[in-house]
Each structure stands twice: as C-alpha cells, then as structure tokens.
Design a protein around this motif. Sequence first.
Motif, short mmCIF file in Angstrom:
data_model
loop_
_atom_site.label_atom_id
_atom_site.label_comp_id
_atom_site.label_asym_id
_atom_site.label_seq_id
_atom_site.Cartn_x
_atom_site.Cartn_y
_atom_site.Cartn_z
N GLN A 62 82.85 -7.64 -29.49
CA GLN A 62 83.45 -8.59 -30.16
C GLN A 62 82.88 -9.85 -30.34
O GLN A 62 82.26 -10.26 -29.55
CB GLN A 62 84.79 -8.61 -29.50
N PHE A 63 82.74 -10.30 -31.61
CA PHE A 63 82.23 -11.57 -31.86
C PHE A 63 83.06 -12.90 -31.86
O PHE A 63 84.41 -12.81 -32.14
CB PHE A 63 81.67 -11.42 -33.38
N GLY A 64 82.74 -14.09 -31.90
CA GLY A 64 83.62 -15.30 -31.81
C GLY A 64 84.47 -15.60 -33.27
O GLY A 64 85.35 -16.08 -33.09
N ASP A 65 83.95 -14.90 -34.49
CA ASP A 65 84.49 -15.14 -35.55
C ASP A 65 85.71 -13.97 -35.68
O ASP A 65 86.51 -13.84 -36.43
CB ASP A 65 83.84 -15.05 -36.81
N GLY A 66 85.96 -12.95 -34.63
CA GLY A 66 87.08 -12.21 -34.54
C GLY A 66 86.64 -10.92 -35.07
O GLY A 66 87.48 -9.87 -34.88
N SER A 67 85.48 -10.76 -35.58
CA SER A 67 85.13 -9.45 -35.85
C SER A 67 84.63 -8.49 -34.74
O SER A 67 84.11 -8.85 -33.71
CB SER A 67 83.97 -9.65 -36.94
N THR A 111 82.47 -1.95 -39.00
CA THR A 111 82.68 -3.52 -38.74
C THR A 111 84.29 -3.54 -39.23
O THR A 111 84.57 -3.40 -40.23
CB THR A 111 81.59 -4.61 -39.43
N ARG A 136 87.30 -6.67 -39.21
CA ARG A 136 87.52 -8.11 -39.53
C ARG A 136 89.25 -8.26 -39.60
O ARG A 136 89.86 -7.67 -39.85
CB ARG A 136 86.84 -8.52 -40.52
N GLY A 137 89.58 -9.36 -39.11
CA GLY A 137 90.99 -9.96 -39.28
C GLY A 137 91.93 -9.07 -38.34
O GLY A 137 91.75 -8.66 -37.37
N GLU A 187 92.21 -6.84 -34.83
CA GLU A 187 93.12 -7.14 -33.72
C GLU A 187 93.79 -5.75 -33.34
O GLU A 187 94.01 -5.54 -32.31
CB GLU A 187 93.95 -8.12 -34.21
#
Length: 72
Positions: free
Chosen positions: A11-16, A28, A30-31, A35
Amino acid sequence: MPKPHGFSYEQFGDGSVVITHQGRAAGTLRGARAEKFLAEAGAGDSQLVMARWTGAYKHGNERAARNHPRNR
C-alpha cells in the motif's frame, strides 16, 4: 483445488495498492477499489483474495481444457 500462493501487496501513501505475484506486478488498484480490496484482504484468506482480484485464479475447467485437441 490447490490454494494460490506467491501473492503479496504493498500500500502506498496516495492510497493505491500494487498486487504482485512472485515479484512481478499483477495489478494496481486505486481509490474506492483499493479501499474495498484492503477491507476484504484483512478479513479473509489474503492469498485467495489477491488471486481473485487479479483474475489469476483457477476457474475449475483446467482438467477439461487439458483434454481439448488444441492443447494436446
């Protein structure tokens, strides 16, 4: 059916979220999808969840496909 193995995610800091299989990127997210994946991965068998989210899981027709003429 054998259980999937070799999956991991980061998990990365931008939520991806990047899902890898045996060290290679398999997907990958995202968003909202990321979650939803994280909630599902934390609740159950994470290997099976990652296999399902990447589409790299057995469908149950492998034995029949082995006997098809194009696969001989």
